[in-house]
Design an enzyme around this catalytic site. Sequence first.
Site, PDB file in Angstrom:
ATOM      1  N   THR A 216       0.822  -1.203   0.000  1.00 39.88           N
ATOM      2  CA  THR A 216       0.000   0.000   0.000  1.00 39.88           C
ATOM      3  C   THR A 216       0.864   1.264   0.000  1.00 39.88           C
ATOM      4  OG1 THR A 216      -0.127  -0.412   2.361  1.00 39.88           O
ATOM      5  CG2 THR A 216      -2.093  -0.873   1.081  1.00 39.88           C
TER       6      THR A 216
ATOM      7  N   PHE B 148      -7.168   5.104   5.119  1.00 43.02           N
ATOM      8  CA  PHE B 148      -6.621   4.166   6.106  1.00 43.02           C
ATOM      9  C   PHE B 148      -7.721   3.463   6.891  1.00 43.02           C
ATOM     10  CE2 PHE B 148      -3.136   7.099   5.280  1.00 43.02           C
ATOM     11  CZ  PHE B 148      -2.065   6.227   5.117  1.00 43.02           C
TER      12      PHE B 148
ATOM     13  N   CYS C 122      -6.249   1.267  10.027  1.00 44.66           N
ATOM     14  CA  CYS C 122      -4.849   0.893   9.826  1.00 44.66           C
ATOM     15  C   CYS C 122      -3.993   1.195  11.062  1.00 44.66           C
ATOM     16  CB  CYS C 122      -4.299   1.674   8.643  1.00 44.66           C
ATOM     17  SG  CYS C 122      -2.607   1.247   8.249  1.00 44.66           S
TER      18      CYS C 122
HETATM   19 MN1  MNH Z   1      -2.792  -0.587   6.634  1.00 44.56          MN
HETATM   20  C1  MNH Z   1      -5.557  -1.986   8.094  1.00 44.56           C
HETATM   21  C2  MNH Z   1      -4.781   1.043   4.397  1.00 44.56           C
HETATM   22  C3  MNH Z   1      -0.034   1.025   5.408  1.00 44.56           C
HETATM   23  C4  MNH Z   1      -0.767  -2.521   8.612  1.00 44.56           C
HETATM   24  N1  MNH Z   1      -4.789  -0.498   6.293  1.00 44.56           N
HETATM   25  C5  MNH Z   1      -5.780  -1.128   7.035  1.00 44.56           C
HETATM   26  C6  MNH Z   1      -7.076  -0.739   6.527  1.00 44.56           C
HETATM   27  C7  MNH Z   1      -6.835   0.098   5.471  1.00 44.56           C
HETATM   28  C8  MNH Z   1      -5.409   0.250   5.333  1.00 44.56           C
HETATM   29  C9  MNH Z   1      -7.900   0.759   4.592  1.00 44.56           C
HETATM   30  C10 MNH Z   1      -8.437  -1.200   7.057  1.00 44.56           C
HETATM   31  C11 MNH Z   1      -8.948  -2.404   6.304  1.00 44.56           C
HETATM   32  C12 MNH Z   1     -10.326  -2.852   6.719  1.00 44.56           C
HETATM   33  O1  MNH Z   1     -11.071  -2.128   7.383  1.00 44.56           O
HETATM   34  O2  MNH Z   1     -10.687  -3.976   6.342  1.00 44.56           O
HETATM   35  N2  MNH Z   1      -2.451   0.747   5.132  1.00 44.56           N
HETATM   36  C13 MNH Z   1      -3.412   1.300   4.334  1.00 44.56           C
HETATM   37  C14 MNH Z   1      -2.779   2.232   3.420  1.00 44.56           C
HETATM   38  C15 MNH Z   1      -1.438   2.233   3.717  1.00 44.56           C
HETATM   39  C16 MNH Z   1      -1.242   1.289   4.807  1.00 44.56           C
HETATM   40  C17 MNH Z   1      -3.521   3.029   2.350  1.00 44.56           C
HETATM   41  C18 MNH Z   1      -0.294   3.001   3.125  1.00 44.56           C
HETATM   42  C19 MNH Z   1      -0.411   4.065   2.372  1.00 44.56           C
HETATM   43  N3  MNH Z   1      -0.742  -0.737   6.924  1.00 44.56           N
HETATM   44  C20 MNH Z   1       0.205   0.083   6.392  1.00 44.56           C
HETATM   45  C21 MNH Z   1       1.474  -0.196   7.002  1.00 44.56           C
HETATM   46  C22 MNH Z   1       1.272  -1.207   7.912  1.00 44.56           C
HETATM   47  C23 MNH Z   1      -0.136  -1.549   7.863  1.00 44.56           C
HETATM   48  C24 MNH Z   1       2.769   0.525   6.677  1.00 44.56           C
HETATM   49  C25 MNH Z   1       2.249  -1.873   8.841  1.00 44.56           C
HETATM   50  C26 MNH Z   1       3.425  -1.411   9.189  1.00 44.56           C
HETATM   51  N4  MNH Z   1      -3.095  -2.033   8.052  1.00 44.56           N
HETATM   52  C27 MNH Z   1      -2.123  -2.719   8.728  1.00 44.56           C
HETATM   53  C28 MNH Z   1      -2.740  -3.658   9.640  1.00 44.56           C
HETATM   54  C29 MNH Z   1      -4.129  -3.505   9.500  1.00 44.56           C
HETATM   55  C30 MNH Z   1      -4.320  -2.456   8.501  1.00 44.56           C
HETATM   56  C31 MNH Z   1      -1.999  -4.621  10.543  1.00 44.56           C
HETATM   57  C32 MNH Z   1      -5.228  -4.249  10.264  1.00 44.56           C
HETATM   58  C33 MNH Z   1      -5.503  -3.489  11.545  1.00 44.56           C
HETATM   59  C34 MNH Z   1      -6.564  -4.141  12.410  1.00 44.56           C
HETATM   60  O3  MNH Z   1      -7.581  -4.606  11.870  1.00 44.56           O
HETATM   61  O4  MNH Z   1      -6.374  -4.159  13.616  1.00 44.56           O
END
Ligand code: MNH
Length: 492
Positions: A275, A401, A408
């Site tokens: 992402t 996010f 996130c």
């Molecule tokens: Mn990320 C959940 C978008 C970077 C780790 N992330 C989510 C969700 C979105 C999202 C949207 C919620 C999904 C849902 O509701 O089903 N994340 C992004 C975007 C970027 C991003 C657009 C970068 C730009 N994410 C990152 C990074 C990490 C990460 C960097 C780790 C270092 N994300 C996660 C994790 C979850 C999540 C782990 C799940 C969190 C949870 O449900 O507790």
Amino acid sequence: MRNAWSGHTFPHPAGRRRWMKDASSMDPDRPVQYILEHHRHLGPIFEIVVFGQKFVFVTDAELAAELNDESRFAKANSPALDGLRGIAGDGLFTAYNEEPNWQLAHDLLVPAFTKQAMQRYHPVMAETLDELFTVWDAGTGRVDASADMTRLTLETIGRTGFSQAFGSFTTTELHPFVEGMVTALTIGRRKGVIGALPAAKLLERRLDRQHAEQLDYVNRFLDDIVVARRRAPTSGGDDLLGIMLDQAHPETGARLSDENIRYQILTFLVAGHETTSGALSFALYYLVRHPEALAKVQAETDAILGPDPDATPSYEQVARFRYIRKVLDEALRLWPTAPGYARTPRETTTLGGRWTMTPGDWALVFLPLVQRDPAVWGETADAFDPDRPRPPRLASTAKPFGTGERACIGRQFAVHEATMALARILHRYDVTGDPAYELRIDERLTLMPQGMELTLSRRTPGLSAPGGAAPGGMPRPRSRPPGHRAVPKPSY
Ligand code: MNH
């Protein structure tokens, strides 16, 4: 029918068939772009039914704001997420809200994303970026943006979270883990689509068998990370892996199982890089097309970093790149690299004052349209404009996010990493794109520009004109700025 919504039928693509339903009105290889091209007019809420599974899409900000209300709605696992349960199990991303490992892992890992934690990751992020520059400086100046942003972000999450390097800057080959991971994700996506078919279990087992070797490799690789750390527990004791291995829940004393730790490592390696890499690539795409925005970015980097192209921002300085932050936000508004999330009601409720939603029913907040809703963003909603005023109404519906307690966990990590990367890249290089390039987007779980070649030339900070070309290598600044390093041999 799965996700039946009490039998209600929403607007759907024309030409629905009796048995195949809307199968010919979607493209499994590029579902998001297909919807943008063909189904935009069906909003603000519409459905696509395939293989006995109803997908409900919400495309306007008003309904999205309602679904974001945590008191009435919670995260749902879409079929795409459930398809990943085979490899990510009850890891943070794919866990169901009520699974005990979600709360446990959440509570244990939130401290891994505090300001203090980010300050520990900062020098590792900076060093990883330096390695990318070493490769770029030695190369031809032509780079595949998404491929290199992916190298950068994978290497960054691997090193900061797990003290695990992937050798991304020393070889042209992809690390076999990356290939295995992509295979695992692709299988997951197929499983998500066939989930409601009568023969699903059979087809799923066949998919697993066909790719058994790669899936085994991925699992062994993840287990080896754990084994290596247990053998040498001193390295990175307070990174993600250290916390998962060593810490018990402060109140319950519960610990994560080895199996769950494997799920979490995979989850973070995947969620933590694709992402962010996509977000960086889209930001670069827009900047090379908007010279006025690029000039502002470079002016900002010069003001904060000064004349030394090797200057690295301190942790505190990263937050000062306000304009770069706006560029990133705007890129993520137009192309949210995680293009949606699903929401389900906590109790039976009415959505939009009209549609009964029962627990178990879910709708996708389809971000590429929600975040371009003209009712919020005006008639220029589709245009890239980092300086656009924050809309007064429903501004909180730009949620790339996600939302609520399942939003996130890595947001600050991603924003810090991406802001610093954009700042340093554009401080150090003049970047141009191929004017003939038309945005092509690869859809896996995330959105990623594809085949986007950029031309880099070394830049003398403080001057916006490109540096002169040096024979046999990439163009360099005319005068060597202080601290400029010798250029090593190309390594890929
Ligand atoms: Mn990320 C959940 C978008 C970077 C780790 N992330 C989510 C969700 C979105 C999202 C949207 C919620 C999904 C849902 O509701 O089903 N994340 C992004 C975007 C970027 C991003 C657009 C970068 C730009 N994410 C990152 C990074 C990490 C990460 C960097 C780790 C270092 N994300 C996660 C994790 C979850 C999540 C782990 C799940 C969190 C949870 O449900 O507790």
